[in-house]
Write a protein that holds these residues in place. Structure first.
Motif, PDB file in Angstrom:
ATOM      1  N   SER A  92       0.860  -1.199   0.000  1.00  0.00           N
ATOM      2  CA  SER A  92       0.000   0.000   0.000  1.00  0.00           C
ATOM      3  C   SER A  92       0.888   1.238   0.000  1.00  0.00           C
ATOM      4  O   SER A  92       0.454   2.339  -0.350  1.00  0.00           O
ATOM      5  CB  SER A  92      -0.993  -0.008   1.163  1.00  0.00           C
ATOM      6  OG  SER A  92      -0.372  -0.195   2.393  1.00  0.00           O
ATOM      7  N   ASP A  93       2.157   1.045   0.347  1.00  0.00           N
ATOM      8  CA  ASP A  93       3.137   2.116   0.199  1.00  0.00           C
ATOM      9  C   ASP A  93       3.119   2.741  -1.191  1.00  0.00           C
ATOM     10  O   ASP A  93       3.185   3.956  -1.341  1.00  0.00           O
ATOM     11  CB  ASP A  93       4.538   1.528   0.425  1.00  0.00           C
ATOM     12  CG  ASP A  93       5.110   2.025   1.724  1.00  0.00           C
ATOM     13  OD1 ASP A  93       5.324   3.229   1.820  1.00  0.00           O
ATOM     14  OD2 ASP A  93       5.321   1.202   2.631  1.00  0.00           O
ATOM     15  N   PHE A 117       2.625   6.710  10.665  1.00  0.00           N
ATOM     16  CA  PHE A 117       3.450   6.025   9.669  1.00  0.00           C
ATOM     17  C   PHE A 117       4.389   7.010   8.958  1.00  0.00           C
ATOM     18  O   PHE A 117       3.941   8.003   8.384  1.00  0.00           O
ATOM     19  CB  PHE A 117       2.517   5.339   8.661  1.00  0.00           C
ATOM     20  CG  PHE A 117       3.201   4.382   7.727  1.00  0.00           C
ATOM     21  CD1 PHE A 117       4.106   3.437   8.201  1.00  0.00           C
ATOM     22  CD2 PHE A 117       2.917   4.410   6.372  1.00  0.00           C
ATOM     23  CE1 PHE A 117       4.725   2.539   7.330  1.00  0.00           C
ATOM     24  CE2 PHE A 117       3.515   3.515   5.495  1.00  0.00           C
ATOM     25  CZ  PHE A 117       4.426   2.570   5.973  1.00  0.00           C
ATOM     26  N   TYR A 120       4.131   8.731   5.169  1.00  0.00           N
ATOM     27  CA  TYR A 120       3.232   9.835   4.761  1.00  0.00           C
ATOM     28  C   TYR A 120       4.066  11.095   4.574  1.00  0.00           C
ATOM     29  O   TYR A 120       3.925  11.837   3.599  1.00  0.00           O
ATOM     30  CB  TYR A 120       2.169  10.126   5.831  1.00  0.00           C
ATOM     31  CG  TYR A 120       1.317   8.950   6.266  1.00  0.00           C
ATOM     32  CD1 TYR A 120       1.031   7.906   5.392  1.00  0.00           C
ATOM     33  CD2 TYR A 120       0.775   8.912   7.552  1.00  0.00           C
ATOM     34  CE1 TYR A 120       0.251   6.843   5.812  1.00  0.00           C
ATOM     35  CE2 TYR A 120      -0.015   7.853   7.968  1.00  0.00           C
ATOM     36  CZ  TYR A 120      -0.271   6.821   7.095  1.00  0.00           C
ATOM     37  OH  TYR A 120      -1.050   5.771   7.504  1.00  0.00           O
ATOM     38  N   CYS A 159      -4.498   6.991  10.198  1.00  0.00           N
ATOM     39  CA  CYS A 159      -3.929   5.650  10.269  1.00  0.00           C
ATOM     40  C   CYS A 159      -4.616   4.931  11.423  1.00  0.00           C
ATOM     41  O   CYS A 159      -4.360   5.219  12.590  1.00  0.00           O
ATOM     42  CB  CYS A 159      -2.429   5.761  10.517  1.00  0.00           C
ATOM     43  SG  CYS A 159      -1.564   4.199  10.398  1.00  0.00           S
ATOM     44  N   ASN A 163       0.197   3.055  13.391  1.00  0.00           N
ATOM     45  CA  ASN A 163       1.560   2.549  13.499  1.00  0.00           C
ATOM     46  C   ASN A 163       2.463   3.768  13.663  1.00  0.00           C
ATOM     47  O   ASN A 163       2.334   4.692  12.859  1.00  0.00           O
ATOM     48  CB  ASN A 163       1.914   1.786  12.209  1.00  0.00           C
ATOM     49  CG  ASN A 163       3.333   1.258  12.213  1.00  0.00           C
ATOM     50  OD1 ASN A 163       3.983   1.207  13.247  1.00  0.00           O
ATOM     51  ND2 ASN A 163       3.810   0.880  11.037  1.00  0.00           N
ATOM     52  N   ASP A 190      -5.887   4.615   6.367  1.00  0.00           N
ATOM     53  CA  ASP A 190      -4.905   3.540   6.202  1.00  0.00           C
ATOM     54  C   ASP A 190      -5.219   2.410   7.174  1.00  0.00           C
ATOM     55  O   ASP A 190      -4.980   2.513   8.371  1.00  0.00           O
ATOM     56  CB  ASP A 190      -3.496   4.112   6.451  1.00  0.00           C
ATOM     57  CG  ASP A 190      -2.396   3.084   6.185  1.00  0.00           C
ATOM     58  OD1 ASP A 190      -2.711   1.883   6.038  1.00  0.00           O
ATOM     59  OD2 ASP A 190      -1.220   3.493   6.125  1.00  0.00           O
ATOM     60  N   ALA A 192      -3.894  -0.688   7.421  1.00  0.00           N
ATOM     61  CA  ALA A 192      -2.893  -1.768   7.303  1.00  0.00           C
ATOM     62  C   ALA A 192      -3.076  -2.861   8.361  1.00  0.00           C
ATOM     63  O   ALA A 192      -2.762  -4.022   8.126  1.00  0.00           O
ATOM     64  CB  ALA A 192      -1.479  -1.190   7.371  1.00  0.00           C
ATOM     65  N   TYR A 193      -3.605  -2.472   9.537  1.00  0.00           N
ATOM     66  CA  TYR A 193      -3.783  -3.444  10.631  1.00  0.00           C
ATOM     67  C   TYR A 193      -5.258  -3.678  10.944  1.00  0.00           C
ATOM     68  O   TYR A 193      -5.605  -4.136  12.034  1.00  0.00           O
ATOM     69  CB  TYR A 193      -3.061  -2.948  11.901  1.00  0.00           C
ATOM     70  CG  TYR A 193      -1.602  -2.719  11.655  1.00  0.00           C
ATOM     71  CD1 TYR A 193      -0.697  -3.765  11.757  1.00  0.00           C
ATOM     72  CD2 TYR A 193      -1.139  -1.457  11.276  1.00  0.00           C
ATOM     73  CE1 TYR A 193       0.641  -3.562  11.490  1.00  0.00           C
ATOM     74  CE2 TYR A 193       0.200  -1.247  11.006  1.00  0.00           C
ATOM     75  CZ  TYR A 193       1.089  -2.309  11.118  1.00  0.00           C
ATOM     76  OH  TYR A 193       2.402  -2.105  10.843  1.00  0.00           O
ATOM     77  N   THR A 222      -3.479  -3.857   2.974  1.00  0.00           N
ATOM     78  CA  THR A 222      -2.225  -4.493   2.561  1.00  0.00           C
ATOM     79  C   THR A 222      -2.243  -5.997   2.823  1.00  0.00           C
ATOM     80  O   THR A 222      -2.967  -6.470   3.716  1.00  0.00           O
ATOM     81  CB  THR A 222      -1.018  -3.862   3.292  1.00  0.00           C
ATOM     82  OG1 THR A 222       0.183  -4.516   2.853  1.00  0.00           O
ATOM     83  CG2 THR A 222      -1.120  -4.013   4.807  1.00  0.00           C
ATOM     84  N   SER A 224       0.623  -7.325   3.581  1.00  0.00           N
ATOM     85  CA  SER A 224       1.913  -7.473   4.277  1.00  0.00           C
ATOM     86  C   SER A 224       1.797  -7.902   5.734  1.00  0.00           C
ATOM     87  O   SER A 224       2.754  -8.398   6.294  1.00  0.00           O
ATOM     88  CB  SER A 224       2.686  -6.160   4.231  1.00  0.00           C
ATOM     89  OG  SER A 224       2.995  -5.810   2.913  1.00  0.00           O
ATOM     90  N   LYS A 225       0.680  -7.679   6.375  1.00  0.00           N
ATOM     91  CA  LYS A 225       0.586  -7.912   7.808  1.00  0.00           C
ATOM     92  C   LYS A 225      -0.195  -9.206   8.085  1.00  0.00           C
ATOM     93  O   LYS A 225       0.402 -10.265   8.101  1.00  0.00           O
ATOM     94  CB  LYS A 225      -0.016  -6.690   8.494  1.00  0.00           C
ATOM     95  CG  LYS A 225       0.650  -5.352   8.066  1.00  0.00           C
ATOM     96  CD  LYS A 225       2.029  -5.161   8.623  1.00  0.00           C
ATOM     97  CE  LYS A 225       2.934  -4.137   7.954  1.00  0.00           C
ATOM     98  NZ  LYS A 225       2.471  -2.806   7.733  1.00  0.00           N
ATOM     99  N   VAL A 234       2.409  -6.435  -1.871  1.00  0.00           N
ATOM    100  CA  VAL A 234       1.099  -6.195  -2.494  1.00  0.00           C
ATOM    101  C   VAL A 234       0.175  -5.454  -1.523  1.00  0.00           C
ATOM    102  O   VAL A 234      -0.004  -5.882  -0.382  1.00  0.00           O
ATOM    103  CB  VAL A 234       0.384  -7.496  -2.941  1.00  0.00           C
ATOM    104  CG1 VAL A 234      -0.843  -7.160  -3.802  1.00  0.00           C
ATOM    105  CG2 VAL A 234       1.316  -8.429  -3.705  1.00  0.00           C
TER     106      VAL A 234
HETATM  107  C1  LIG Z   1       2.962  -1.826   6.916  1.00  0.00           C
HETATM  108  C2  LIG Z   1       2.191  -0.574   6.700  1.00  0.00           C
HETATM  109  C3  LIG Z   1       1.767  -0.139   5.437  1.00  0.00           C
HETATM  110  C4  LIG Z   1       2.043  -0.760   4.148  1.00  0.00           C
HETATM  111  O1  LIG Z   1       2.936  -1.675   3.991  1.00  0.00           O
HETATM  112  P1  LIG Z   1       3.154  -2.319   2.556  1.00  0.00           P
HETATM  113  O2  LIG Z   1       4.031  -3.455   2.902  1.00  0.00           O
HETATM  114  O3  LIG Z   1       3.787  -1.270   1.714  1.00  0.00           O
HETATM  115  O4  LIG Z   1       1.806  -2.718   2.044  1.00  0.00           O
HETATM  116  C5  LIG Z   1       0.985   0.989   5.339  1.00  0.00           C
HETATM  117  N1  LIG Z   1       0.651   1.679   6.407  1.00  0.00           N
HETATM  118  C6  LIG Z   1       1.035   1.307   7.621  1.00  0.00           C
HETATM  119  C7  LIG Z   1       0.592   2.113   8.775  1.00  0.00           C
HETATM  120  C8  LIG Z   1       1.830   0.180   7.821  1.00  0.00           C
HETATM  121  O5  LIG Z   1       2.232  -0.144   9.037  1.00  0.00           O
END
Ligand SMILES: *Cc1c(COP(=O)(O)O)cnc(C)c1O
Length: 364
Positions: A92-93, A117, A120, A159, A163, A190, A192-193, A222, A224-225, A234
């Protein structure tokens, strides 16, 4: 050679330290190193996904389906949105980067909470935009509204869960902020979690569908988590089609790999793996809460897959992070965020045993 002026005040993103570094610098065997620094899924990647990656190995010479039809189909079904509401990024970065590049310049600004995060800020600075932060790390309605009225930022980042602090903002509070901002400002939610927050307390659960009625809001998710695909890169953004259409202009072709695409499709179909990951997490995080209580440490109530311990003046987070690193335990020091605190990704039972053994020794 003269570089763009905007680069002068950008600090390079400080990623969690890799296991290889600890092996190299401190001579610790790789199997003894415990990495609880980057909020990766401690149980790894789902077996079904691993199988898919192996099966797709002989397609590595082929570019991926650039329309990402199948991944969008799974996501649109899961979230009850249309495929033209979705953009896929290399994490999502990358979607954050598309957003920044399509909206910001030296005359614009962005607004975020005091501690959030780091990317940003970095993406906004790359565009020369000004950064404003509220006083609290929590997303407080009054603080956001006051800063919004004063600076009229082009983008507001929410967020939730946040994070690197771990706290979350309730859906009601987020919707209240969204409802008070006019459509010249984009609001990035966002999530992500979000899988962890939604499992813990429904009041914090926000879905892409909740924000789809607003033309100036985008939801980010995302793999990723909770989905365990950090290494495959992705993520996605979900918003009204008009906004997605604009972001697409910033997207390079084939922006995720053939293997990443296949892995993400398989991962999004494997809900059992995510449920197991969250169940393990919920059981293990209790140990961190209990440890803190027993040792007089303060922590932030977590809605994520990590926990943040706040230190008082008797303890220094950088020294702590360094002492743990020398013992082969990698965690995240939050000194660079202006906090005397450490962030620990909740690991497997065994990883957490190792953490507590070393941490107890270091604090005593
Ligand atoms: C991990 C994270 C992302 C995105 O991580 P990607 O690995 O790029 O998808 C986005 N926002 C926050 C707050 C995160 O901790």
């Amino acid at each position: 050679m003269k570089f763009n002026k905007v680069l002068e005040n950008i600090k390079t993103y400080e990623a969690g330290k890799p296991i290889e570094l600890v092996v190299r610098e401190f001579g610790i065997a790789p199997e003894e190193v415990v990495k609880l620094a980057s909020n990766e899924n401690p149980i790894g990647t789902s077996p079904a996904v691993k199988q898919t990656i192996i099966e797709n190995a002989d397609r590595a010479h082929l570019y991926p389906d650039d329309s990402m039809f199948e991944l969008k189909a799974v996501l649109s079904e899961k979230y009850d949105v249309h495929d033209d509401n979705i953009i896929i990024g290399a994490g999502s970065d990358q979607v954050l980067e598309f957003i920044s590049r399509s909206l910001l310049n030296e005359n614009e600004s962005v607004l975020m909470s005091a501690v959030t995060f780091a990317m940003y800020e970095i993406y906004a600075k790359q565009m020369g935009a000004k950064i404003y932060k509220t006083a609290s790390y929590e997303h407080k309605y009054n603080e956001f509204m006051e800063a919004y009225k004063m600076y009229r930022p082009k983008i507001i980042y929410i967020c939730t869960p946040n994070n690197p602090t771990g706290d979350a903002t309730s859906k009601a509070e987020v919707m209240k902020i969204i409802g008070s901002i006019d459509k010249e400002t984009l609001i990035v939610v966002d999530g992500a979690y979000m899988e962890y927050a939604a499992a813990k307390d429904k009041k914090y659960a926000i879905t892409p569908k909740d924000i789809l009625g607003y033309e100036n809001v985008i939801y980010l998710g995302t793999f990723s988590k909770a989905y365990g695909l950090g290494g495959m890169r992705v993520g996605y953004g979900i918003a009204q089609a008009g906004l997605i259409h604009e972001l697409y202009k910033m997207r390079p072709p084939f922006n995720i790999s053939t293997l990443s695409l296949a892995a993400a499709i398989a991962a999004s179909k494997d809900d059992v793996f995510v449920e197991e990951s969250i169940a393990l997490h919920q059981e293990q995080i209790k140990r961190y809460e209990l440890f803190a209580k027993e040792n007089g440490l303060v922590y932030i109530e977590s809605y994520t897959n990590f926990i943040t311990y706040l230190f008082d003046e008797k303890m220094d987070s950088s020294k702590m992070a360094d002492a743990l690193l020398r013992r082969g335990v990698i965690i995240r020091d939050l000194a660079s965020y202006g906090m005397n605190a450490i962030r620990i990704t909740i690991g497997t039972a065994k990883q957490n045993d190792t953490f507590f053994r070393h941490f107890s020794e270091v604090i005593s």
